[in-house]
Design a protein around this motif. Structure first.
Motif, short mmCIF file in Angstrom:
data_model
loop_
_atom_site.label_atom_id
_atom_site.label_comp_id
_atom_site.label_asym_id
_atom_site.label_seq_id
_atom_site.Cartn_x
_atom_site.Cartn_y
_atom_site.Cartn_z
N GLY A 127 56.81 73.27 25.18
CA GLY A 127 55.77 73.00 26.31
C GLY A 127 55.32 71.61 26.20
O GLY A 127 54.34 71.24 26.94
N SER A 128 56.09 70.62 26.07
CA SER A 128 55.53 69.10 25.84
C SER A 128 55.89 68.52 27.05
O SER A 128 55.74 67.19 27.04
N LEU A 129 56.65 69.03 27.98
CA LEU A 129 57.19 68.18 28.93
C LEU A 129 56.95 68.66 30.44
O LEU A 129 56.90 70.18 30.50
N ASP A 130 56.78 68.14 31.40
CA ASP A 130 56.41 68.56 32.96
C ASP A 130 57.88 68.40 33.61
O ASP A 130 57.94 69.29 34.59
N ILE A 131 58.44 67.31 33.46
CA ILE A 131 59.79 67.01 34.09
C ILE A 131 61.10 66.74 33.23
O ILE A 131 60.78 66.00 32.31
N ILE A 132 62.19 67.38 33.54
CA ILE A 132 63.52 66.90 32.68
C ILE A 132 64.32 66.63 33.79
O ILE A 132 64.60 67.29 34.77
N ILE A 133 64.88 65.55 33.74
CA ILE A 133 65.96 64.93 34.54
C ILE A 133 67.33 64.72 33.91
O ILE A 133 67.32 64.04 33.02
N VAL A 134 68.11 65.49 34.24
CA VAL A 134 69.47 65.48 33.47
C VAL A 134 70.48 64.64 34.65
O VAL A 134 70.99 64.95 35.26
N ASP A 135 70.34 63.19 34.14
CA ASP A 135 71.36 62.32 34.88
C ASP A 135 72.55 62.25 34.26
O ASP A 135 72.61 60.89 33.92
N SER A 136 73.24 63.03 34.03
CA SER A 136 74.49 62.91 33.11
C SER A 136 75.73 62.74 33.84
O SER A 136 75.91 62.65 35.10
N THR A 137 76.79 62.38 33.13
CA THR A 137 78.06 62.32 33.45
C THR A 137 78.88 63.92 33.94
O THR A 137 77.81 64.74 33.70
N ASP A 138 79.89 63.84 34.20
CA ASP A 138 80.25 65.11 34.79
C ASP A 138 80.45 66.09 33.72
O ASP A 138 80.42 65.49 32.45
N PRO A 139 80.58 67.38 33.71
CA PRO A 139 80.69 68.41 32.49
C PRO A 139 82.12 68.17 31.86
O PRO A 139 82.81 69.19 31.54
N ILE A 140 82.41 67.03 31.29
CA ILE A 140 83.63 66.76 30.66
C ILE A 140 83.21 65.67 29.77
O ILE A 140 82.03 64.95 29.64
N GLY A 141 83.87 65.57 28.46
CA GLY A 141 83.46 64.58 27.65
C GLY A 141 82.13 64.95 26.81
O GLY A 141 81.55 66.00 26.77
N PRO A 142 81.23 63.77 26.61
CA PRO A 142 80.09 63.80 26.01
C PRO A 142 79.18 64.50 26.97
O PRO A 142 78.03 65.06 26.49
N GLY A 143 79.50 64.53 28.24
CA GLY A 143 78.54 65.26 29.14
C GLY A 143 78.53 66.67 29.31
O GLY A 143 77.67 67.57 29.84
N GLU A 144 79.68 67.47 28.72
CA GLU A 144 80.01 68.73 29.18
C GLU A 144 78.73 69.50 28.33
O GLU A 144 78.41 70.53 28.85
N VAL A 145 78.31 69.27 27.05
CA VAL A 145 77.25 69.95 26.48
C VAL A 145 75.96 70.05 27.30
O VAL A 145 74.96 71.21 27.44
N LEU A 146 75.86 69.18 28.29
CA LEU A 146 74.50 69.09 29.17
C LEU A 146 74.52 70.01 30.20
O LEU A 146 73.61 70.21 31.26
N PHE A 147 75.85 71.00 30.24
CA PHE A 147 75.84 71.92 31.29
C PHE A 147 75.62 73.46 30.68
O PHE A 147 76.30 74.56 31.35
N SER A 148 75.58 73.40 29.26
CA SER A 148 75.62 74.60 28.40
C SER A 148 74.31 75.56 28.45
O SER A 148 73.42 74.80 28.72
N ALA A 149 74.59 76.71 28.33
CA ALA A 149 73.29 77.75 28.15
C ALA A 149 72.53 77.28 27.00
O ALA A 149 71.23 77.23 27.11
N ASP A 150 73.34 76.82 25.94
CA ASP A 150 72.39 76.27 24.77
C ASP A 150 71.24 75.18 25.12
O ASP A 150 70.12 75.03 24.81
N PHE A 151 71.73 74.25 25.76
CA PHE A 151 71.09 73.12 26.34
C PHE A 151 69.82 73.44 27.30
O PHE A 151 68.80 72.95 27.14
N TYR A 152 70.38 74.53 28.12
CA TYR A 152 69.20 74.96 29.28
C TYR A 152 68.10 75.83 28.62
O TYR A 152 67.23 75.73 28.94
N ARG A 153 68.70 76.53 27.44
CA ARG A 153 67.45 77.18 26.84
C ARG A 153 66.46 76.18 26.08
O ARG A 153 65.30 76.37 26.11
N ALA A 154 67.07 75.10 25.61
CA ALA A 154 66.49 73.96 24.99
C ALA A 154 65.32 73.36 25.88
O ALA A 154 64.08 73.11 25.67
#
Ligand code: SAM
Length: 286
Positions: free
Chosen positions: A152-179
């Motif tokens: 509950g510590s954030l009002d806005i999260i902006i995910v300005d990542s690379t495409d869902p490959i390489g280091p950016g892939e994890v940022l499109f996962s359900a685990d990341f969205y749950r976090a």
């Protein structure tokens, strides 16, 4: 194309299309711990940053992307004070967030410090707000930071990542969205660059499924032009915790004390208009 001209061309394998810019030459190249970073000087689009062969940001057209990744979400939220940017190493998104006087604290978490240092050298206009006392720049994996963020510590999260490959892939996962969903306060919004609505429909469908499965009560996309990305037509997808993604502080937009070159109230409304084909690809998801 005169044969003595030089061009940078990015081929989009999955789309069977390509995009090119005429260049004067290459200004920088390095292999960081995470990706290959190149900067070209173009004849007509200013500088161009490329990561692992993919266009990231050009001097000429980055305002379209950075404004649309920031202003719609912040003007939908009634009081966006605490912001996190995941990725965003070129710092253009950070600059737009800091234009909002309500913002008290913005933390940018990019895995690769080298992207920011290269941007400071070749895109200084994007980094002009980096010294703002409200800004904190961290260089770690975004999912690690988000999993440790206070609930509950954030009002806005902006995910300005690379495409869902390489280091950016994890940022499109359900685990990341749950976090992200856990870290957001009630009414908080997450917005993530969500590729081309024309070419990357499977990625977007998967995002909708993962966002809904991660507890976001409403998911919507917005659309905008972004010439240097595949197809030139881009999207960002929003998830909201405990509220609908609707309405926005239209009077505050009209009375804002900062310049934009693309975003305004009309663009805000138009960006959320859903193309008919897009409505159909989401039917199984909603
Ligand atoms: N506007 C670009 C686009 O739409 O493709 C993205 C710009 S920004 C340069 C992308 C950033 O995401 C890069 O700086 C990269 O280092 C960062 N990144 C990739 N994976 C990451 C991760 N797991 N955690 C944090 N940052 C990450």
């Amino acid at each position: 194309m005169a044969d003595n001209e030089q061009w940078f061309t990015e081929k989009c394998e999955e789309g069977g299309n390509a995009f090119g810019l005429r260049i004067k030459g290459k200004l920088h190249e390095e292999q960081s711990r995470y990706q290959k970073i190149e900067v070209y000087e173009t004849t007509d689009w200013g500088n161009l940053m490329v990561l692992d062969g993919y266009t990231m940001v050009s001097s000429l057209d980055n305002f379209l992307y950075h404004e649309m990744m920031v202003h719609p979400a912040l003007f939908i939220h009634p009081a966006p004070q605490r912001v996190a940017i995941i990725g965003g190493g070129d710092c253009g998104t950070l600059r737009e967030v800091l234009k909002h006087p309500e913002v008290k604290q913005v933390t940018q978490i990019d895995i690769d410090e080298r992207v920011t240092r290269v941007s400071e050298q070749f895109f200084p206009e994007l980094c002009e707000s980096n010294q703002d006392p409200r800004a904190e720049l961290l260089f770690i994996d975004g999912i690690e930071w988000m999993q440790q963020a206070e609930a509950g510590s954030l009002d806005i999260i902006i995910v300005d990542s690379t495409d869902p490959i390489g280091p950016g892939e994890v940022l499109f996962s359900a685990d990341f969205y749950r976090a992200c969903q856990c870290a957001l306060a009630d009414g908080g919004l997450m917005i993530q660059q969500s590729e081309s609505p024309l070419i990357h429909q499977l990625i977007i469908q998967r995002m909708y499924r993962n966002l809904h499965d991660s507890g976001f009560s409403d998911v919507k996309s917005l659309f905008f032009p972004q010439p240097i990305y595949p197809s030139g037509w881009w999207s960002a997808t929003l998830g909201r915790k405990g509220a609908a993604i609707e309405g926005f502080r239209e009077q505050d937009v009209a009375q804002r004390n900062f310049e934009t070159r693309y975003y305004n109230s009309d663009i805000h409304r138009a960006a959320f208009a859903v193309p008919e084909f897009f409505r159909k690809i989401l039917e199984p998801q909603s």
